[in-house]
Enzyme design. Structure first.
Site, PDB file in Angstrom:
ATOM      1  N   LYS A   1       0.841  -1.197   0.000  1.00  0.00           N
ATOM      2  CA  LYS A   1       0.000   0.000   0.000  1.00  0.00           C
ATOM      3  C   LYS A   1       0.880   1.251   0.000  1.00  0.00           C
ATOM      4  O   LYS A   1       0.697   2.155  -0.792  1.00  0.00           O
ATOM      5  CB  LYS A   1      -0.921  -0.032   1.223  1.00  0.00           C
ATOM      6  CG  LYS A   1      -1.842   1.158   1.319  1.00  0.00           C
ATOM      7  CD  LYS A   1      -2.825   0.985   2.471  1.00  0.00           C
ATOM      8  CE  LYS A   1      -3.588   2.289   2.696  1.00  0.00           C
ATOM      9  NZ  LYS A   1      -4.547   2.200   3.790  1.00  0.00           N
TER      10      LYS A   1
ATOM     11  N   GLU B   1      10.284  -4.815   4.684  1.00  0.00           N
ATOM     12  CA  GLU B   1      10.360  -6.230   4.287  1.00  0.00           C
ATOM     13  C   GLU B   1      10.096  -6.372   2.789  1.00  0.00           C
ATOM     14  O   GLU B   1      10.828  -7.066   2.071  1.00  0.00           O
ATOM     15  CB  GLU B   1       9.314  -7.053   5.061  1.00  0.00           C
ATOM     16  CG  GLU B   1       9.576  -7.198   6.544  1.00  0.00           C
ATOM     17  CD  GLU B   1       9.014  -6.056   7.381  1.00  0.00           C
ATOM     18  OE1 GLU B   1       8.727  -4.967   6.807  1.00  0.00           O
ATOM     19  OE2 GLU B   1       8.881  -6.236   8.598  1.00  0.00           O
TER      20      GLU B   1
ATOM     21  N   GLY C   1      -5.018  -1.877   4.905  1.00  0.00           N
ATOM     22  CA  GLY C   1      -4.192  -3.005   4.453  1.00  0.00           C
ATOM     23  C   GLY C   1      -4.860  -4.346   4.690  1.00  0.00           C
ATOM     24  O   GLY C   1      -4.926  -5.208   3.814  1.00  0.00           O
ATOM     25  N   ARG C   2      -5.399  -4.544   5.891  1.00  0.00           N
ATOM     26  CA  ARG C   2      -5.977  -5.853   6.222  1.00  0.00           C
ATOM     27  C   ARG C   2      -7.376  -6.045   5.646  1.00  0.00           C
ATOM     28  O   ARG C   2      -8.001  -7.072   5.851  1.00  0.00           O
ATOM     29  CB  ARG C   2      -5.958  -6.065   7.737  1.00  0.00           C
ATOM     30  CG  ARG C   2      -6.589  -4.940   8.538  1.00  0.00           C
ATOM     31  CD  ARG C   2      -6.206  -5.027  10.016  1.00  0.00           C
ATOM     32  NE  ARG C   2      -6.674  -3.883  10.777  1.00  0.00           N
ATOM     33  CZ  ARG C   2      -6.005  -2.738  10.906  1.00  0.00           C
ATOM     34  NH1 ARG C   2      -4.848  -2.588  10.296  1.00  0.00           N
ATOM     35  NH2 ARG C   2      -6.481  -1.756  11.631  1.00  0.00           N
TER      36      ARG C   2
ATOM     37  N   GLU D   1      -5.049  -6.736  14.659  1.00  0.00           N
ATOM     38  CA  GLU D   1      -4.525  -5.423  14.282  1.00  0.00           C
ATOM     39  C   GLU D   1      -5.656  -4.380  14.331  1.00  0.00           C
ATOM     40  O   GLU D   1      -5.417  -3.196  14.515  1.00  0.00           O
ATOM     41  CB  GLU D   1      -3.879  -5.470  12.882  1.00  0.00           C
ATOM     42  CG  GLU D   1      -2.832  -4.382  12.672  1.00  0.00           C
ATOM     43  CD  GLU D   1      -2.028  -4.517  11.386  1.00  0.00           C
ATOM     44  OE1 GLU D   1      -2.594  -4.306  10.311  1.00  0.00           O
ATOM     45  OE2 GLU D   1      -0.823  -4.832  11.462  1.00  0.00           O
TER      46      GLU D   1
ATOM     47  N   HIS E   1      -5.459 -33.384  17.317  1.00  0.00           N
ATOM     48  CA  HIS E   1      -4.359 -34.213  17.810  1.00  0.00           C
ATOM     49  C   HIS E   1      -3.225 -33.364  18.345  1.00  0.00           C
ATOM     50  O   HIS E   1      -2.104 -33.832  18.485  1.00  0.00           O
ATOM     51  CB  HIS E   1      -3.877 -35.145  16.694  1.00  0.00           C
ATOM     52  CG  HIS E   1      -4.941 -36.115  16.292  1.00  0.00           C
ATOM     53  ND1 HIS E   1      -5.111 -37.331  16.935  1.00  0.00           N
ATOM     54  CD2 HIS E   1      -5.943 -36.030  15.380  1.00  0.00           C
ATOM     55  CE1 HIS E   1      -6.148 -37.964  16.396  1.00  0.00           C
ATOM     56  NE2 HIS E   1      -6.681 -37.184  15.449  1.00  0.00           N
TER      57      HIS E   1
ATOM     58  N   LYS F   1       9.180  -0.919  14.442  1.00  0.00           N
ATOM     59  CA  LYS F   1       9.785  -0.559  13.146  1.00  0.00           C
ATOM     60  C   LYS F   1      10.858   0.501  13.353  1.00  0.00           C
ATOM     61  O   LYS F   1      11.966   0.405  12.802  1.00  0.00           O
ATOM     62  CB  LYS F   1       8.715   0.057  12.223  1.00  0.00           C
ATOM     63  CG  LYS F   1       7.814  -0.900  11.517  1.00  0.00           C
ATOM     64  CD  LYS F   1       7.029  -0.097  10.454  1.00  0.00           C
ATOM     65  CE  LYS F   1       5.700  -0.710  10.136  1.00  0.00           C
ATOM     66  NZ  LYS F   1       4.873   0.120   9.268  1.00  0.00           N
TER      67      LYS F   1
HETATM   68  O1  F6P Z   1       1.964  -4.216   9.930  1.00  0.00           O
HETATM   69  C1  F6P Z   1       1.617  -2.928   9.623  1.00  0.00           C
HETATM   70  C2  F6P Z   1       1.117  -2.780   8.224  1.00  0.00           C
HETATM   71  O2  F6P Z   1       0.973  -1.423   7.981  1.00  0.00           O
HETATM   72  C3  F6P Z   1      -0.179  -3.523   7.959  1.00  0.00           C
HETATM   73  O3  F6P Z   1      -1.298  -2.874   8.425  1.00  0.00           O
HETATM   74  C4  F6P Z   1      -0.129  -3.673   6.489  1.00  0.00           C
HETATM   75  O4  F6P Z   1      -1.045  -4.610   6.038  1.00  0.00           O
HETATM   76  C5  F6P Z   1       1.313  -4.080   6.304  1.00  0.00           C
HETATM   77  O5  F6P Z   1       2.019  -3.304   7.260  1.00  0.00           O
HETATM   78  C6  F6P Z   1       1.886  -3.885   4.931  1.00  0.00           C
HETATM   79  O6  F6P Z   1       1.874  -2.549   4.551  1.00  0.00           O
HETATM   80  P1  F6P Z   1       2.101  -2.116   3.045  1.00  0.00           P
HETATM   81  O7  F6P Z   1       1.007  -2.700   2.225  1.00  0.00           O
HETATM   82  O8  F6P Z   1       2.085  -0.623   3.052  1.00  0.00           O
HETATM   83  O9  F6P Z   1       3.431  -2.658   2.599  1.00  0.00           O
END
Ligand code: F6P
Length: 544
Positions: free
Chosen positions: A210, A216, A271-272, A357, A388, A508
Site C-alpha cells: 500500500k 520487508e 491493508g488488512r 490489528e 491431535h 519498526k
Molecule cells: O503491519 C503494519 C502494516 O501497515 C499492515 O497494516 C499492512 O497490512 C502491512 O504493514 C503492509 O503494509 P504495506 O502494504 O504498506 O506494505
C-alpha cells in the site's frame, strides 16, 4: 455515537449483562438444551450461503436481548450507515473505511470527498482482468519471450495474508499450469526457498505494498530485481517481470516500475481489508477474473445482509455480540478459529491480522484508556490436525476458549469416505465440548476409579458452527466479509478505531535504529538498555 459520553461499562445494557452473567455462569449447556429441546434449530441464522448455529453458546433469550440492547445503545445502526456512506471513521488518519466499495456492483454509488468511487473501482478491476487474462493465456510474455509460469507476490501483512490465504483456499479453482508463491518475510530464507526452483525467464513478481515503503517488501523486491536482472542480463527485463500494486505512484516510479504496470488502490482501503482491491491481483491471476468476481459478489451479499438484516438475525452482529459476551463477561482471552477444510489452512492466520490489528487497542476513540477487555487473541489450525495437538486443553484445560467451527456439507474432491469422516469430527467436537461426559457416565463404563477424574469432560465449552454447502469463491467472500463486519461491530461497541495500527510503529522505528548498529564497521556507541546493548554486541562478535 449514542451513549458516547456514558462510559461503556456504565451503560444500563452493560450493567444488566454483568448481573445476568452472575446468574448464568453456573448454568450448563446440558441444562439449556434440556429446557429447550428446539434450541438447536432456533438459535441459528442464515445469509449469503452461510448457516450459523450458535445454539451451543452459553446464552439464553435474555442474554441475546441484553446483548442486542448493548448494540443498539452503542449506536451500531448509525455507525454501519456511516461506514457505507464513506464517513471518515478512521479518525486518527482522517480516512474513510470503504472496503465495501471494492465489492459494490457496477452502477452502485458510494461517495468519498464528493466523488463516486465505484467507477474507479471497476476501472481497476477491468485492468486487472485484462492483465490476468494475458498472463493466463500466455499473451503476456517475459523478457525473453517465454510465457509466465510463476507468479511471486512480494508483500507483507495485508498485502500478503489476504491473497495468500485466498489463493490457498481457492486452489481447487486455480490454473494448475501456474505456480503461485508468496514471499513476505525479510528473512532471506523466504525469498531463497520460494524462488529456488523457478526460472527467472518465466517468473513475474507482483510487488504489493500500500505504502511502497515497507522494509520487508522493498528488501524482497530489490533482491528479486537483482535475481531477475542477473539471470536475464539486462535492467530492461524489469518491465516485463515486475508489476506493482500500491496507493503510492511516486514510490513505485522510484523503484523503477513503470506506472503503466501499476495497479492502484486508495487510502480508504485498510491493508488488512485490501484482499478485494488490486492487492488480490495474484489471486486473480491464479483463479481467473470470473472467479475473482464471484468472490467479490459473495462479499457483497454479506455486505447487503449486514447493512439490512435486523440485528437478531444478522450474522456479523451475532458473532460480534457472542465474542463480547465471552471477552468482557466470562474473561475469555482467546478465540479459536477451527476450519474443517484443508484449503482453509491459512484462514486463522489471516483472521489474526484482521482481528488483532483492528481491535488490539487499549484506548477509545477519544484517547481514554478503556476499563474493559477489547479484541481477543485469535488463533487456530484446520481440523482435524488441531484435534491431535491442542484440543486437549480446550476440552479439559482450565481456560475457557470459545471456538468457531467452520465446515462444508459437500467436498470439492470426492475421495472415498474422507468427507463424512471430516465432518463427523467437526460435529463431534462441538457436541463433546458442549455436553462433555460426567464422572457418572465414565464410571458406568467400568473405568477404574483412579482414571475417572482424568477421563471426565466438564463440557459447557461454547462454540459456534458455520456451515456452507461448498467452498466456492462466493462462499469464501461471504466468510471473510462476515469476519470483517464482526470486527467492525466489536470495535463500535468497544469504541475503538479499528482501522489504524499505531502499535506496529515503535518496533519498526527501533529496528531502523538498530540495523546500522549491527552492520557498522566501527564499534558503535550503544545507548540502549543493558540487555539490548549486550544482544547487539553478541551479534557483532565474530562467529566461529
Ligand atoms: O503491519 C503494519 C502494516 O501497515 C499492515 O497494516 C499492512 O497490512 C502491512 O504493514 C503492509 O503494509 P504495506 O502494504 O504498506 O506494505
Amino acid at each position: 455515537m449514542t451513549g458516547g459520553t456514558t462510559p461503556l461499562t456504565s451503560l444500563p445494557a452493560f450493567k444488566a449483562l454483568g448481573a445476568h452473567h452472575a446468574s448464568l455462569r453456573g448454568v450448563h449447556l446440558r441444562e439449556l438444551f434440556a429446557r429447550d429441546p428446539g434450541r438447536g434449530e432456533r438459535l441459528v441464522a442464515e445469509a449469503a450461503g452461510l448457516y450459523l448455529d450458535y445454539s451451543k453458546q452459553r446464552v439464553t433469550d435474555e442474554t441475546l436481548g441484553l446483548l442486542l440492547d448493548l448494540a443498539r445503545a452503542s449506536g451500531l445502526r448509525a455507525r454501519i450507515e456511516a461506514m457505507f456512506a464513506g464517513e471518515k471513521l478512521n479518525v486518527t488518519e482522517g480516512r474513510a473505511v470503504l472496503h465495501v466499495a471494492l465489492r459494490a456492483p457496477r452502477g452502485a454509488r458510494i461517495v468519498v470527498d464528493g466523488e463516486d468511487v465505484v467507477p474507479r473501482v471497476h476501472a481497476v478491476l477491468d485492468r486487472m482482468a485484462d492483465f490476468a487474462g494475458r498472463v493466463r493465456s500466455g499473451a503476456w510474455t517475459g523478457f525473453t519471450g517465454r510465457a509466465i509460469r510463476n507468479v511471486v507476490n512480494l508483500g507483507i501483512g495485508g498485502s500478503d495474508l489476504g491473497p495468500a490465504m485466498a489463493t490457498e483456499a481457492l486452489r481447487w479453482y486455480a490454473d494448475r499450469r501456474l505456480t503461485l508463491r508468496f514471499v513476505s518475510n525479510v528473512d532471506g530464507a523466504d525469498f531463497v526457498e520460494s524462488t529456488r526452483d523457478l526460472d527467472p525467464a518465466e517468473t513475474l513478481f507482483v510487488v504489493a505494498s500500500k505504502t511502497f515503503t515497507t522494509l520487508e517488501t522493498l528488501t524482497n523486491a530489490h533482491t528479486a530485481r537483482r535475481w531477475c536482472v542477473r539471470a536475464l542480463g539486462e535492467e530492461r527485463a524489469v518491465t516485463k517481470h515486475f508489476v506493482a500494486v500500491s496507493t503510492a505512484e511516486a514510490e513505485v516510479r522510484k523503484f523503477g516500475i513503470d506506472p503503466a504496470n501499476m495497479f492502484p488502490f486508495w487510502d480508504w482501503v485498510g491493508g488488512r481489508y485490501s484482499l478485494w482491491s488490486a492487492i488480490g491481483l495474484s489471486l486473480m491471476v491464479a483463479i481467473g477474473p470470473e472467479r475473482f468476481r464471484e468472490l467479490l459478489a459473495g462479499a457483497h451479499a454479506m455486505d447487503e445482509h449486514f447493512r439490512g438484516a435486523p440485528f437478531e438475525r444478522n450474522l456479523p452482529v451475532l458473532l460480534a455480540l457472542l465474542g463480547i459476551w465471552y471477552d468482557d463477561f466470562f474473561g475469555a482471552e482467546t478465540l479459536a478459529i477451527l476450519p474443517y477444510s484443508h484449503y482453509l489452512a491459512r484462514f486463522s492466520a489471516y483472521l489474526q491480522q484482521l482481528d488483532m490489528e483492528s481491535n488490539g487497542k487499549r484506548v477509545d476513540l477519544e484517547g481514554r484508556a478503556v476499563d474493559y477487555q477489547t479484541g481477543p487473541i485469535v488463533w487456530g489450525q484446520p481440523g482435524t490436525n488441531g484435534q491431535h495437538a491442542f484440543y486437549q486443553l480446550i476440552h479439559q484445560g482450565t481456560k475457557l476458549i470459545p471456538c468457531d467451527f467452520i465446515g462444508f456439507l459437500r467436498p470439492l474432491d470426492e475421495v472415498g469416505e474422507h468427507h463424512p469422516l471430516l465432518v463427523a469430527n467437526l460435529f463431534a467436537q462441538t457436541e463433546a465440548l458442549a455436553f462433555g461426559k460426567t464422572a457418572e457416565e465414565v464410571a458406568a463404563e467400568g473405568v477404574p476409579a483412579l482414571q475417572v477424574p482424568h477421563r471426565t469432560f466438564p463440557g459447557n465449552r461454547p462454540s459456534s458452527t458455520i456451515l456452507a454447502q461448498r467452498l466456492t469463491p462466493a462462499v469464501l467472500g461471504a466468510l471473510v466479509a462476515l469476519y470483517e463486519h464482526k470486527v467492525f461491530v466489536q470495535g463500535t461497541i468497544w469504541r475503538l478505531n479499528s482501522f489504524d495500527q499505531w502499535g506496529v510503529e515503535l518496533g519498526k522505528a527501533l529496528a531502523n535504529r538498530i540495523t546500522p548498529e549491527l552492520t557498522a564497521p566501527a564499534e558503535p556507541r550503544l545507548t540502549h538498555d543493558s540487555s539490548t546493548n549486550a544482544l547487539i554486541r553478541r551479534f557483532r562478535r565474530p562467529g566461529p
